[in-house]
Design a protein around this motif. Structure first.
Motif, PDB file in Angstrom:
ATOM      1  N   TRP A  18      88.065  60.144  67.370  1.00 39.65           N
ATOM      2  CA  TRP A  18      87.507  58.809  67.144  1.00 39.65           C
ATOM      3  C   TRP A  18      87.813  58.319  65.732  1.00 39.65           C
ATOM      4  CZ3 TRP A  18      83.752  57.232  63.616  1.00 39.65           C
ATOM      5  CH2 TRP A  18      83.308  55.910  63.771  1.00 39.65           C
TER       6      TRP A  18
ATOM      7  N   SER B   1      81.795  68.393  69.524  1.00 39.15           N
ATOM      8  CA  SER B   1      81.499  67.067  69.000  1.00 39.15           C
ATOM      9  C   SER B   1      82.403  66.729  67.819  1.00 39.15           C
ATOM     10  CB  SER B   1      80.027  66.967  68.576  1.00 39.15           C
ATOM     11  OG  SER B   1      79.158  67.193  69.676  1.00 39.15           O
TER      12      SER B   1
ATOM     13  N   GLY C 209      84.831  63.698  67.554  1.00 38.09           N
ATOM     14  CA  GLY C 209      84.679  62.832  66.395  1.00 38.09           C
ATOM     15  C   GLY C 209      85.960  62.675  65.602  1.00 38.09           C
TER      16      GLY C 209
END
Length: 273
Positions: A263, A256, A260
């Motif tokens: 992103w 994750s 992340g």
């Protein structure tokens, strides 16, 4: 943005990516390989998947590719990289009785569980690793160039994702080179020389793809396929060797974080654009 600026960005990303990944992998391999490599692998999976699904594929659609043609390109790319892997050109060798890894798979080597047998193989594994890495780095250079030619922000994200998955791979390659009889200095020099192929691929792609803009979306599709394939076929199976609940939770968190970070990079670069 001018062509020279884009070329300079491709050169910088290719050079920094190759040198940083080799040096970082060398540090990890010789200083903290047992504890750091699983962390790097989990993070790399997230970075690869994040770059493929959040940046590269959407950018390919924005470049004019249809959903049908892009789906076919990604599917073809996954099959292509499977075949190349079988030919020991894309990701070395993954068989249970593989010469390049003794009797262990690449995932076992890079996950820190096994580091080969005590005896050397007179450089045969090292030669295979170097040839495979050179081809792999050449393709990475093409992918970086295609991304920068499409959008500067996409180029930065793609370069970061490539660096993220290069480090755990290079760690395993260092250990194989040492097992093959090379010294630490020789292993670093071989990997640095191999990383030059990234620069060559980037420069060639800049001049070839720059005059063939219509090809760029499909190169991006192949880039996404390569990242998906490496994450799903090469790296994720190694995580299943640690089925414990706490290890699984750690892997999910790190994956994750990898997603992340891609992103966040996309958002920050978008704000700066």
């Amino acid at each position: 943005m001018s062509g020279m600026t884009i070329l300079a960005a491709i050169l910088a990303a290719s050079l920094l990516g190759g040198v940083l990944s080799v040096l970082a992998a060398g540090f990890v391999a010789f200083q903290a390989r047992a504890t750091w490599v699983p962390v790097l692998v989990s993070y790399a999976i997230g970075a690869l998947l994040g770059a493929a699904f959040l940046e590269i594929i959407p950018e390919a659609f924005e470049s004019g590719a249809s959903a049908q043609s892009m789906a076919a390109t990604v599917l073809f790319g996954i099959l292509l990289f499977f075949v190349l892997e079988k030919l020991v050109l894309w990701r070395h060798c993954h068989g249970e009785e593989c010469e390049a890894h003794g009797t262990h798979t690449h995932e076992e080597t890079t996950s820190g569980h096994h580091y080969g047998h005590d005896g050397h193989d007179h450089g045969r594994s090292g030669l295979m690793i170097t040839v495979g890495d050179t081809f792999h780095n050449f393709v990475d250079g093409i992918l970086i160039a295609a991304a920068f030619l499409t959008d500067f922000k996409l180029g930065v994200v793609t370069a970061l994702a490539i660096i993220a998955h290069e480090i755990p791979q290079e760690v395993g390659d260092f250990l194989i080179l040492l097992h093959s009889g090379y010294t630490k200095r020789q292993a670093i020099l071989l990997n640095l020389l191999s990383s030059v192929a990234t620069l060559v691929g980037g420069v060639l792609a800049y001049y070839l793809l720059g005059t063939m803009k219509e090809v760029v979306p499909y190169v991006l599709g192949l880039a996404a396929a390569s990242m998906i394939y490496v994450a799903v076929a090469d790296l994720i199976p190694g995580l299943h060797k640690r089925p414990e609940l706490h290890a699984t939770a750690q892997q999910v968190v790190l994956i994750s974080l990898g997603i992340g970070s891609i992103w966040l990079t996309k958002v920050l670069l978008g704000d700066l654009a």
